[in-house]
Design a protein around this motif. Structure first.
Motif, mmCIF file in Angstrom:
data_model
loop_
_atom_site.group_PDB
_atom_site.id
_atom_site.type_symbol
_atom_site.label_atom_id
_atom_site.label_comp_id
_atom_site.label_asym_id
_atom_site.label_seq_id
_atom_site.Cartn_x
_atom_site.Cartn_y
_atom_site.Cartn_z
ATOM 1 N N GLY A 123 -9.161 -54.173 35.347
ATOM 2 C CA GLY A 123 -9.400 -55.431 34.657
ATOM 3 C C GLY A 123 -10.835 -55.881 34.868
ATOM 4 O O GLY A 123 -11.573 -55.303 35.670
ATOM 5 N N ARG A 124 -11.236 -56.919 34.157
ATOM 6 C CA ARG A 124 -12.592 -57.457 34.262
ATOM 7 C C ARG A 124 -12.601 -58.590 35.273
ATOM 8 O O ARG A 124 -11.838 -59.545 35.152
ATOM 9 C CB ARG A 124 -13.110 -57.936 32.911
ATOM 10 C CG ARG A 124 -13.239 -56.805 31.913
ATOM 11 C CD ARG A 124 -14.266 -57.077 30.831
ATOM 12 N NE ARG A 124 -14.578 -55.846 30.106
ATOM 13 C CZ ARG A 124 -15.538 -54.997 30.446
ATOM 14 N NH1 ARG A 124 -16.301 -55.263 31.494
ATOM 15 N NH2 ARG A 124 -15.748 -53.895 29.741
ATOM 16 N N ALA A 125 -13.465 -58.455 36.271
ATOM 17 C CA ALA A 125 -13.496 -59.393 37.387
ATOM 18 C C ALA A 125 -14.512 -60.502 37.153
ATOM 19 O O ALA A 125 -15.564 -60.284 36.536
ATOM 20 C CB ALA A 125 -13.818 -58.660 38.678
ATOM 21 N N ARG A 126 -14.179 -61.676 37.670
ATOM 22 C CA ARG A 126 -15.090 -62.815 37.597
ATOM 23 C C ARG A 126 -14.782 -63.762 38.747
ATOM 24 O O ARG A 126 -13.622 -64.048 39.035
ATOM 25 C CB ARG A 126 -14.923 -63.542 36.258
ATOM 26 C CG ARG A 126 -15.892 -64.689 36.034
ATOM 27 C CD ARG A 126 -15.724 -65.291 34.648
ATOM 28 N NE ARG A 126 -16.649 -66.408 34.438
ATOM 29 C CZ ARG A 126 -17.910 -66.297 34.061
ATOM 30 N NH1 ARG A 126 -18.398 -65.098 33.829
ATOM 31 N NH2 ARG A 126 -18.680 -67.359 33.910
ATOM 32 N N PRO A 130 -16.229 -69.030 45.743
ATOM 33 C CA PRO A 130 -17.057 -68.163 46.584
ATOM 34 C C PRO A 130 -16.339 -66.920 47.088
ATOM 35 O O PRO A 130 -16.968 -65.873 47.266
ATOM 36 C CB PRO A 130 -17.473 -69.082 47.732
ATOM 37 C CG PRO A 130 -17.368 -70.459 47.173
ATOM 38 C CD PRO A 130 -16.217 -70.420 46.229
ATOM 39 N N HIS A 131 -15.025 -67.023 47.340
ATOM 40 C CA HIS A 131 -14.269 -65.883 47.850
ATOM 41 C C HIS A 131 -13.007 -65.625 47.033
ATOM 42 O O HIS A 131 -12.065 -65.005 47.523
ATOM 43 C CB HIS A 131 -13.902 -66.097 49.322
ATOM 44 C CG HIS A 131 -15.087 -66.127 50.234
ATOM 45 N ND1 HIS A 131 -15.735 -67.297 50.552
ATOM 46 C CD2 HIS A 131 -15.762 -65.129 50.860
ATOM 47 C CE1 HIS A 131 -16.757 -67.024 51.358
ATOM 48 N NE2 HIS A 131 -16.796 -65.713 51.553
ATOM 49 N N THR A 132 -13.000 -66.106 45.802
ATOM 50 C CA THR A 132 -11.848 -65.907 44.928
ATOM 51 C C THR A 132 -12.311 -65.217 43.645
ATOM 52 O O THR A 132 -13.242 -65.679 42.981
ATOM 53 C CB THR A 132 -11.174 -67.237 44.582
ATOM 54 O OG1 THR A 132 -10.848 -67.931 45.792
ATOM 55 C CG2 THR A 132 -9.899 -67.001 43.789
ATOM 56 N N VAL A 133 -11.663 -64.108 43.318
ATOM 57 C CA VAL A 133 -12.035 -63.310 42.153
ATOM 58 C C VAL A 133 -10.825 -63.197 41.234
ATOM 59 O O VAL A 133 -9.718 -62.870 41.676
ATOM 60 C CB VAL A 133 -12.507 -61.903 42.570
ATOM 61 C CG1 VAL A 133 -12.875 -61.086 41.340
ATOM 62 C CG2 VAL A 133 -13.682 -61.995 43.539
#
Length: 486
Positions: A123-126, A130-133
């Motif tokens: 999948g495409r990450a975003r 600060p520590h949650t993708v």
């Protein structure tokens, strides 16, 4: 009204020990190492496991280059006393062989992740914190992951210059060229850097007409002029047309495929080809990562800023590989992994700034280099000896009929330490590796001059290189630099 979805519509994040964004040459081994250490790791990949190297870079290009070399040698068979018929290239078979090797490497990486117990999420990450993708999956659904450690390994992509018509003429970048199923009749290449030169020579050997258009005054502008000139001669001898000092003004569709208007001080010229390759550099994949939400700093080109330990300005967030800038090589990305692994798992710190980084351009002959070249030594005002040996004087080169190119070494005149070397020759990357190991082991030029190497090997030529008469470069004195003196 804001286009951002409210937090209540976001999926609740799953907790884990580490999130890695990008399954490239740093992300895959890091995921395995962290999982082996007992950590729960999520690896998010947008497209292909293996990164650029396996899917659009080293593996497919070098596989195709190998096929092109076979065609080239077959055409030269008479030189070796071997009679053969007319050489024909089955481009579909070349592509099928390339695809098979890529799939072998890609599936091997996936199998390794599965065996290690890494959770691979396609999948495409975003960043949404600060520590949650958050990962957007192929079906449009989303998953979010929160971890104290986040690693950015998203690599880079080909850069497209802002030229009128470029996006409308069916131009391709390196990724698109690798996917072609028909052999270009006439391939125009925009850019005379390493990617353009590798492809240019390979497609010329496959049977395409090739024209390289370079804005600068020479190809391979990062190399010493004599090295660049020798490589240019090789390409021209094989039928590659080289046009330097040309600015591309616009592109447009034509009956033959594509027209390109180029300009130089003498005027303008329209070049026509069947295909156009854009090979003008690479751009880091950071523009759609939500780094602003995470608070991660980037430089003016979009590369993630990191410290000596590859940490960003956000605690617990790291960047590895091409996305952080610096030399964009697979071996650099892999060493980035080792730096992070050793710091996190073994308490051993090592800066990425003081590495001795080699590279090899897989033209034929190969262009390989490590450390300083002659231009850099002179710019730094160092007192050095520069040794040069043409490959036409190397026994192994004469025996194999591979006499194009030269080798050079830059040596500190006081300590006799090797400061850098360049090899343009058959298997140049292998010969350069010997010079690199000598530099790492603090061996001197005299040590290699007097070393006993197997005869007749490429490495044995290092005896001859350092037995030659060098050119001495000395720093300019203050008097030399005063107007009216010297």
């Amino acid at each position: 009204m804001s286009q951002n979805k409210p937090d209540t519509e976001r999926p609740a994040p799953d907790r884990c020990d580490a999130v890695i964004i990008g399954a490239g040459q740093a992300g895959v081994p890091l995921a395995q190492a962290l999982t082996d250490s007992g950590r729960q790791v999520v690896l998010i990949e947008a497209e292909h496991v293996g990164g650029t190297c396996v899917n659009e870079g080293c593996t497919p290009t070098k596989t195709m280059i190998a096929s092109a070399r076979v065609a080239h040698l077959a055409r030269r068979s008479d030189e070796y006393g071997v009679q053969d018929g007319q050489v024909q290239v089955d481009f579909a078979a070349v592509q099928a062989r390339k695809d098979s090797v890529v799939e072998q490497f890609r599936s091997g990486s996936r199998d390794g992740l599965e065996q290690a117990g890494v959770e691979l999420v396609m999948g495409r990450a975003r960043f949404i914190g600060p520590h949650t993708v958050q990962a957007t999956l192929p079906d449009g659904s989303r998953r979010a992951f929160e971890a104290p450690l986040v690693f950015i390994n998203t690599g880079a992509r080909p850069t497209w210059p802002n030229l009128p018509g470029l996006r409308d003429v069916g131009a391709v970048d390196s990724t698109g060229l690798l996917a072609l199923r028909e052999l270009p009749e006439h391939l125009l290449i925009l850019g005379g850097g390493y990617i353009g030169l590798e492809f240019g020579q390979a497609f010329a050997r496959f049977g395409s007409r090739v024209t390289v258009i370079e804005r600068g005054e020479r190809l391979a502008s990062h190399e010493d002029p004599d090295v660049a000139a020798a490589l240019t001669d090789v390409l021209c001898d094989e039928g590659v047309a080289v046009l330097c000092g040309r600015e591309v003004v616009w592109t447009r569709r034509s009956d033959s495929g594509v027209d390109v208007l180029v300009r130089d001080p003498q005027g303008e010229q329209i070049l026509s080809g069947s295909h156009l390759l854009v090979a003008t550099g690479r751009t880091p994949n950071t523009d759609d990562l939500g780094l602003d939400v995470a608070g991660v700093d980037v430089d003016e080109r979009g590369h993630v800023r990191v410290d000596d330990d590859l940490r960003t300005n956000v605690e617990g967030v790291y960047a590895l590989g091409d996305v952080k800038g610096g030399p964009a090589f697979t071996h650099v990305a892999y060493d980035d992994f080792r730096i992070v692994r050793d710091a996190l798992l073994h308490g051993q710190r090592r800066s990425w700034h003081n590495r001795l980084i080699p590279y090899t351009v897989f033209t034929d002959p190969q262009l390989a280099r490590v450390g300083l070249d002659e231009m850099q030594a002179r710019e730094q005002g160092l007192r050095v000896r520069v040794y040069t040996l043409p490959m036409s004087k190397v026994a192994r080169a004469i025996e194999t009929g591979e006499t194009s190119g030269l080798m050079k070494a830059v040596v500190d005149d006081e300590t006799d330490q090797i400061l850098g070397a360049t090899v343009l020759g058959a298997e140049g990357g292998e010969t350069l590796s010997v010079l690199q190991v000598a530099m790492q082991g603090n061996l001197t030029a005299s040590d290699l001059r007097d070393g006993v190497f197997s005869h007749p090997t490429w490495t044995e030529s290092l005896n001859n290189l350092f037995m030659g008469t060098p050119v001495l470069h000395t720093p300019k004195s203050a008097a030399d630099e005063r107007p009216g003196t010297g």
